[in-house]
Design a protein around this motif. Structure first.
Motif, PDB file in Angstrom:
ATOM      1  N   VAL A   1       0.840  -1.196   0.000  1.00  0.00           N
ATOM      2  CA  VAL A   1       0.000   0.000   0.000  1.00  0.00           C
ATOM      3  C   VAL A   1       0.879   1.251   0.000  1.00  0.00           C
ATOM      4  O   VAL A   1       0.596   2.213  -0.721  1.00  0.00           O
ATOM      5  CB  VAL A   1      -0.996  -0.007   1.185  1.00  0.00           C
ATOM      6  CG1 VAL A   1      -1.667   1.346   1.350  1.00  0.00           C
ATOM      7  CG2 VAL A   1      -2.046  -1.097   0.994  1.00  0.00           C
ATOM      8  N   HIS A   2       1.952   1.224   0.782  1.00  0.00           N
ATOM      9  CA  HIS A   2       2.881   2.355   0.802  1.00  0.00           C
ATOM     10  C   HIS A   2       3.478   2.571  -0.596  1.00  0.00           C
ATOM     11  O   HIS A   2       3.555   3.706  -1.093  1.00  0.00           O
ATOM     12  CB  HIS A   2       3.979   2.122   1.840  1.00  0.00           C
ATOM     13  CG  HIS A   2       4.977   3.217   1.913  1.00  0.00           C
ATOM     14  ND1 HIS A   2       4.707   4.440   2.505  1.00  0.00           N
ATOM     15  CD2 HIS A   2       6.255   3.300   1.440  1.00  0.00           C
ATOM     16  CE1 HIS A   2       5.771   5.209   2.397  1.00  0.00           C
ATOM     17  NE2 HIS A   2       6.724   4.543   1.760  1.00  0.00           N
ATOM     18  N   GLU A   3       3.897   1.485  -1.221  1.00  0.00           N
ATOM     19  CA  GLU A   3       4.469   1.568  -2.577  1.00  0.00           C
ATOM     20  C   GLU A   3       3.438   2.092  -3.563  1.00  0.00           C
ATOM     21  O   GLU A   3       3.749   2.932  -4.418  1.00  0.00           O
ATOM     22  CB  GLU A   3       4.966   0.187  -3.020  1.00  0.00           C
ATOM     23  CG  GLU A   3       5.560   0.167  -4.408  1.00  0.00           C
ATOM     24  CD  GLU A   3       5.977  -1.221  -4.850  1.00  0.00           C
ATOM     25  OE1 GLU A   3       5.902  -1.491  -6.057  1.00  0.00           O
ATOM     26  OE2 GLU A   3       6.375  -2.035  -3.989  1.00  0.00           O
ATOM     27  N   TRP A   4       2.188   1.623  -3.453  1.00  0.00           N
ATOM     28  CA  TRP A   4       1.129   2.087  -4.358  1.00  0.00           C
ATOM     29  C   TRP A   4       0.859   3.577  -4.167  1.00  0.00           C
ATOM     30  O   TRP A   4       0.655   4.301  -5.136  1.00  0.00           O
ATOM     31  CB  TRP A   4      -0.152   1.291  -4.145  1.00  0.00           C
ATOM     32  CG  TRP A   4      -0.028  -0.173  -4.463  1.00  0.00           C
ATOM     33  CD1 TRP A   4       0.843  -0.768  -5.330  1.00  0.00           C
ATOM     34  CD2 TRP A   4      -0.785  -1.231  -3.891  1.00  0.00           C
ATOM     35  NE1 TRP A   4       0.662  -2.126  -5.337  1.00  0.00           N
ATOM     36  CE2 TRP A   4      -0.335  -2.438  -4.459  1.00  0.00           C
ATOM     37  CE3 TRP A   4      -1.808  -1.288  -2.942  1.00  0.00           C
ATOM     38  CZ2 TRP A   4      -0.879  -3.672  -4.133  1.00  0.00           C
ATOM     39  CZ3 TRP A   4      -2.349  -2.512  -2.614  1.00  0.00           C
ATOM     40  CH2 TRP A   4      -1.889  -3.698  -3.205  1.00  0.00           C
ATOM     41  N   ARG A   5       0.854   4.034  -2.913  1.00  0.00           N
ATOM     42  CA  ARG A   5       0.635   5.468  -2.644  1.00  0.00           C
ATOM     43  C   ARG A   5       1.743   6.317  -3.295  1.00  0.00           C
ATOM     44  O   ARG A   5       1.462   7.355  -3.903  1.00  0.00           O
ATOM     45  CB  ARG A   5       0.627   5.734  -1.142  1.00  0.00           C
ATOM     46  CG  ARG A   5      -0.617   5.321  -0.442  1.00  0.00           C
ATOM     47  CD  ARG A   5      -0.490   5.620   1.070  1.00  0.00           C
ATOM     48  NE  ARG A   5      -1.533   4.976   1.822  1.00  0.00           N
ATOM     49  CZ  ARG A   5      -2.757   5.486   2.002  1.00  0.00           C
ATOM     50  NH1 ARG A   5      -3.051   6.649   1.502  1.00  0.00           N
ATOM     51  NH2 ARG A   5      -3.647   4.819   2.693  1.00  0.00           N
ATOM     52  N   GLU A   6       2.984   5.872  -3.134  1.00  0.00           N
ATOM     53  CA  GLU A   6       4.104   6.617  -3.717  1.00  0.00           C
ATOM     54  C   GLU A   6       4.013   6.654  -5.240  1.00  0.00           C
ATOM     55  O   GLU A   6       4.225   7.696  -5.861  1.00  0.00           O
ATOM     56  CB  GLU A   6       5.440   5.994  -3.296  1.00  0.00           C
ATOM     57  CG  GLU A   6       5.834   6.291  -1.876  1.00  0.00           C
ATOM     58  CD  GLU A   6       7.196   5.712  -1.511  1.00  0.00           C
ATOM     59  OE1 GLU A   6       7.822   5.013  -2.354  1.00  0.00           O
ATOM     60  OE2 GLU A   6       7.639   5.961  -0.383  1.00  0.00           O
ATOM     61  N   THR A   7       3.695   5.508  -5.836  1.00  0.00           N
ATOM     62  CA  THR A   7       3.580   5.435  -7.290  1.00  0.00           C
ATOM     63  C   THR A   7       2.436   6.313  -7.768  1.00  0.00           C
ATOM     64  O   THR A   7       2.581   7.061  -8.748  1.00  0.00           O
ATOM     65  CB  THR A   7       3.381   3.973  -7.749  1.00  0.00           C
ATOM     66  OG1 THR A   7       4.434   3.176  -7.216  1.00  0.00           O
ATOM     67  CG2 THR A   7       3.366   3.862  -9.262  1.00  0.00           C
ATOM     68  N   PHE A   8       1.302   6.243  -7.089  1.00  0.00           N
ATOM     69  CA  PHE A   8       0.149   7.077  -7.428  1.00  0.00           C
ATOM     70  C   PHE A   8       0.549   8.554  -7.394  1.00  0.00           C
ATOM     71  O   PHE A   8       0.247   9.315  -8.313  1.00  0.00           O
ATOM     72  CB  PHE A   8      -1.002   6.806  -6.449  1.00  0.00           C
ATOM     73  CG  PHE A   8      -2.261   7.583  -6.733  1.00  0.00           C
ATOM     74  CD1 PHE A   8      -3.259   7.037  -7.526  1.00  0.00           C
ATOM     75  CD2 PHE A   8      -2.455   8.851  -6.200  1.00  0.00           C
ATOM     76  CE1 PHE A   8      -4.427   7.737  -7.786  1.00  0.00           C
ATOM     77  CE2 PHE A   8      -3.616   9.569  -6.454  1.00  0.00           C
ATOM     78  CZ  PHE A   8      -4.607   9.002  -7.252  1.00  0.00           C
ATOM     79  N   SER A   9       1.240   8.949  -6.333  1.00  0.00           N
ATOM     80  CA  SER A   9       1.654  10.352  -6.176  1.00  0.00           C
ATOM     81  C   SER A   9       2.572  10.801  -7.314  1.00  0.00           C
ATOM     82  O   SER A   9       2.483  11.949  -7.778  1.00  0.00           O
ATOM     83  CB  SER A   9       2.370  10.553  -4.841  1.00  0.00           C
ATOM     84  OG  SER A   9       1.475  10.381  -3.790  1.00  0.00           O
TER      85      SER A   9
END
Length: 185
Positions: free
Chosen positions: A93-101
């Motif tokens: 989830v942390h990785e997905w948030r960073e990628t999304f950002s």
């Protein structure tokens, strides 16, 4: 006297069957340890009971202890596997948030179709345009994106991942026992 102890052991076995409470299993093990075989042997001799009765109690106690320990170990392995899965999911989830950002360059809190497709592709996923059209929106929010990523990753497990999970649960045996059934891998 030996029959009383065997009844105690049978009660523990019945109570512990399918038990998923770590504290209860430890209490049952402690109760089993309270059955003093040496004392029972001396009392059996004094009361003219056969020594065979004390041996029976010892056998039942040890078999029950092994069963409870196996059950407790399986429970602990399941707990550890769940903790590992939760930890991995938090990392994802942390990785997905960073990628999304990174792909939300306008910082509007949502990805347009081109951004969404590129974001999925950066994470090794295909079909961004088709997925985007299923949402039926102008932009995909972070919450929608995370829900989508969870849905496509939660049921993916390679054969190697599955075998590693079984190894963890089984304590490096080639099988696991659950509710009296053996599962080989």
């Amino acid at each position: 006297l030996a029959s009383d102890h065997i009844q105690t052991i049978e009660r523990i076995l019945k109570s512990a069957d399918n038990c998923t409470d770590e504290v209860k299993l430890r209490e049952y093990l402690k109760e089993l340890d309270g059955i003093d075989i040496k004392k029972l042997t001396i009392m059996s001799v004094k009361n003219a009971e056969t020594l065979h009765d004390a041996d029976d109690v010892h056998f039942w106690r040890e078999n029950t202890r092994e069963k409870l320990n196996n059950q407790l170990n399986a429970l602990m392995a399941e707990k550890k596997a769940l903790e590992t899965r939760n930890s991995l999911q938090k990392t994802l989830v942390h990785e997905w948030r960073e990628t999304f950002s990174k792909f939300d360059k306008a910082k509007r809190g949502g990805l347009l179709q081109v951004e969404f497709s590129a974001c999925l592709q950066a994470l090794g996923e295909n079909g961004g345009n088709e997925v985007f059209s299923k949402f039926g929106v102008k932009h995909v929010t972070l919450e929608m994106f995370i829900a989508h990523m969870k849905s496509i990753t939660e049921d993916r497990m390679t054969l190697s991942d599955l075998k590693d999970s079984f190894q963890l649960v089984s304590g490096n045996k080639s099988f696991i026992m659950r509710n009296g059934e053996q599962y080989d891998f």
